[in-house]
Design a protein around this motif. Structure first.
Motif, PDB file in Angstrom:
ATOM      1  N   UNK A  82      -3.975  20.485  -9.582  1.00 48.91           N
ATOM      2  CA  UNK A  82      -4.668  19.295 -10.068  1.00 48.91           C
ATOM      3  C   UNK A  82      -4.782  18.297  -8.931  1.00 48.91           C
ATOM      4  N   UNK A  83      -6.011  18.104  -8.447  1.00 50.44           N
ATOM      5  CA  UNK A  83      -6.257  17.113  -7.408  1.00 50.44           C
ATOM      6  C   UNK A  83      -6.418  15.750  -8.072  1.00 50.44           C
ATOM      7  N   UNK A  84      -6.085  14.689  -7.331  1.00 51.84           N
ATOM      8  CA  UNK A  84      -6.197  13.350  -7.894  1.00 51.84           C
ATOM      9  C   UNK A  84      -4.919  12.932  -8.607  1.00 51.84           C
ATOM     10  N   UNK A  85      -4.995  11.857  -9.372  1.00 50.30           N
ATOM     11  CA  UNK A  85      -3.793  11.310 -10.010  1.00 50.30           C
ATOM     12  C   UNK A  85      -4.047  10.997 -11.471  1.00 50.30           C
ATOM     13  N   UNK A  86      -3.001  11.088 -12.305  1.00 51.96           N
ATOM     14  CA  UNK A  86      -3.143  10.673 -13.703  1.00 51.96           C
ATOM     15  C   UNK A  86      -3.304   9.159 -13.796  1.00 51.96           C
ATOM     16  N   UNK A  87      -3.908   8.703 -14.883  1.00 50.53           N
ATOM     17  CA  UNK A  87      -4.165   7.272 -15.036  1.00 50.53           C
ATOM     18  C   UNK A  87      -2.890   6.452 -15.115  1.00 50.53           C
ATOM     19  N   UNK A  88      -1.783   7.092 -15.415  1.00 51.31           N
ATOM     20  CA  UNK A  88      -0.507   6.391 -15.533  1.00 51.31           C
ATOM     21  C   UNK A  88       0.225   6.241 -14.197  1.00 51.31           C
ATOM     22  N   UNK A 104       1.449   4.879 -10.831  1.00 51.66           N
ATOM     23  CA  UNK A 104       1.512   3.543 -10.250  1.00 51.66           C
ATOM     24  C   UNK A 104       0.740   3.481  -8.933  1.00 51.66           C
ATOM     25  N   UNK A 105      -0.122   2.476  -8.804  1.00 55.11           N
ATOM     26  CA  UNK A 105      -0.855   2.267  -7.560  1.00 55.11           C
ATOM     27  C   UNK A 105      -2.116   3.084  -7.422  1.00 55.11           C
ATOM     28  N   UNK A 106      -2.506   3.851  -8.437  1.00 52.36           N
ATOM     29  CA  UNK A 106      -3.675   4.726  -8.311  1.00 52.36           C
ATOM     30  C   UNK A 106      -4.966   3.928  -8.244  1.00 52.36           C
ATOM     31  N   UNK A 107      -6.007   4.578  -7.704  1.00 53.88           N
ATOM     32  CA  UNK A 107      -7.353   4.029  -7.663  1.00 53.88           C
ATOM     33  C   UNK A 107      -8.268   4.839  -8.571  1.00 53.88           C
ATOM     34  N   UNK A 108      -9.353   4.223  -8.996  1.00 55.07           N
ATOM     35  CA  UNK A 108     -10.301   4.905  -9.872  1.00 55.07           C
ATOM     36  C   UNK A 108     -10.961   6.092  -9.188  1.00 55.07           C
ATOM     37  N   UNK A 109     -10.982   6.110  -7.853  1.00 55.91           N
ATOM     38  CA  UNK A 109     -11.595   7.221  -7.112  1.00 55.91           C
ATOM     39  C   UNK A 109     -10.753   8.491  -7.140  1.00 55.91           C
ATOM     40  N   UNK A 110      -9.550   8.417  -7.705  1.00 59.35           N
ATOM     41  CA  UNK A 110      -8.646   9.569  -7.722  1.00 59.35           C
ATOM     42  C   UNK A 110      -8.742  10.342  -9.028  1.00 59.35           C
ATOM     43  N   UNK A 111      -9.933  10.535  -9.529  1.00 58.69           N
ATOM     44  CA  UNK A 111     -10.133  11.195 -10.824  1.00 58.69           C
ATOM     45  C   UNK A 111      -9.471  12.573 -10.803  1.00 58.69           C
ATOM     46  N   UNK A 155       1.598   1.152   5.931  1.00 59.36           N
ATOM     47  CA  UNK A 155       1.175   1.041   4.536  1.00 59.36           C
ATOM     48  C   UNK A 155       2.355   0.845   3.590  1.00 59.36           C
ATOM     49  N   UNK A 156       2.040   0.329   2.406  1.00 60.04           N
ATOM     50  CA  UNK A 156       3.026   0.276   1.328  1.00 60.04           C
ATOM     51  C   UNK A 156       3.168   1.669   0.722  1.00 60.04           C
ATOM     52  N   UNK A 157       4.158   1.842  -0.146  1.00 60.69           N
ATOM     53  CA  UNK A 157       4.442   3.171  -0.681  1.00 60.69           C
ATOM     54  C   UNK A 157       3.273   3.733  -1.483  1.00 60.69           C
ATOM     55  N   UNK A 158       2.539   2.896  -2.216  1.00 61.62           N
ATOM     56  CA  UNK A 158       1.458   3.435  -3.046  1.00 61.62           C
ATOM     57  C   UNK A 158       0.301   3.965  -2.213  1.00 61.62           C
ATOM     58  N   UNK A 159       0.234   3.578  -0.942  1.00 61.78           N
ATOM     59  CA  UNK A 159      -0.840   4.073  -0.079  1.00 61.78           C
ATOM     60  C   UNK A 159      -0.486   5.357   0.659  1.00 61.78           C
TER      61      UNK A 159
END
Length: 285
Positions: free
Chosen positions: A80-86, A88-95, A254-258
């Motif tokens: 699964x590429x990208x990130x779940x909506x939950x 922390x720190x995700x962007x909308x481009x990471x569908x 960068x910060x951890x979310x990046x």
């Protein structure tokens, strides 16, 4: 039943074979050929001069002008590429969507070092100098020139940048969390929120033996940047053209979310800065 081969000079490896006292001259080898193989008192020469298996998988080593580089075999698979909506720190481009990497490839276990860059290109543009530091201050165009020059010397395989999908697949190394180390990271695992780069292999590797996939320096990918096309599920690549190339992994500042596995960024192909480097992969021609 395994085939047994004794005392021969060979230019290829066959799966499910036991080799005894053989000498191999390997200019190109597919990692899948090693399935079920055993070696007893064998030697390796040619471009790939060293190999082994460890808890992280299969690796091969080559030497270019006295600089040694280890490559890790990345087997085909689906993730699964990208990130779940939950996350922390995700962007909308990471569908988040499913992607299959249909072919295995060799990926450098580290970002390209300054020593290897200098051996191939002849100079060292980096700000944080040191042979074992990752090369930085290199643009996507510079990295393309590096792979092309290396290909001129080693014609049996193709040296190139990984696709964005290949990069995240390798970074995750079978994990589904925000980082390959879990949903939280420490400074003992990742170089982030610091003042500069550190030497390659300074920090722990992921489950597939790859070092500093998170933080330290961003890494160029081959793709032109675009929003994910979730209809392309097998070996996706970027658009045919564009203005920006993909960079992945985050960096020392960068910060951890990046520095999360799914984090995406981009820059123009002629852009250079002290926090962007690269790692390369090898594919058979």
């Amino acid at each position: 039943m395994k085939k047994r081969v004794k005392g021969k000079s060979l230019k290829e490896i066959q799966p499910n074979t036991t080799y005894i006292g053989c000498t191999f001259y390997l200019d190109c080898v597919d990692g899948e050929d090693f399935v079920g193989t055993e070696f007893d008192n064998c030697s390796f020469r040619g471009i790939f001069c060293d190999w082994g298996r460890d808890e992280y998988g299969l690796w091969m080593g080559f030497t270019y002008k006295d600089v040694y580089q280890v490559m890790r075999w990345i087997r085909p698979g689906t993730f699964m590429i990208g990130s779940p909506e939950t996350e922390e720190g995700r962007y909308a481009t990471e569908v988040q969507h499913q992607v299959t990497i249909s072919k295995g490839f060799w990926l450098a276990e580290t970002a390209c070092s300054q020593a290897l860059w200098k051996a191939v290109i002849g100079d060292n543009p980096s700000q944080f100098k040191g042979k074992r530091f990752p090369v930085e201050m290199v643009s996507w165009d510079d990295c393309k020139a590096f792979t092309e020059k290396l290909n001129e010397q080693m014609t049996e395989w193709q040296c190139c940048l990984p696709t964005e999908a290949q990069w995240e697949y390798a970074c995750r190394a079978g994990t589904t969390t925000a980082f390959s180390f879990g949903n939280r990271i420490t400074k003992d695992q990742v170089n982030y929120s610091e003042d500069g780069a550190v030497e390659i292999k300074s920090l722990p590797c992921n489950n597939w033996g790859l070092y500093e996939m998170h933080g330290n320096v961003f890494e160029w990918c081959s793709d032109w940047y675009r929003e994910y096309d979730i209809s392309i599920t097998v070996d996706p690549v970027g658009r045919n053209g564009g203005t920006d190339r993909v960079i992945r992994g985050g960096c020392w500042g960068d910060s951890s979310w990046s520095v999360r596995s799914a984090y995406r960024n981009r820059s123009g192909p002629d852009f250079r800065i002290q926090d962007i480097g690269f790692r390369f992969c090898l594919r058979s021609q």
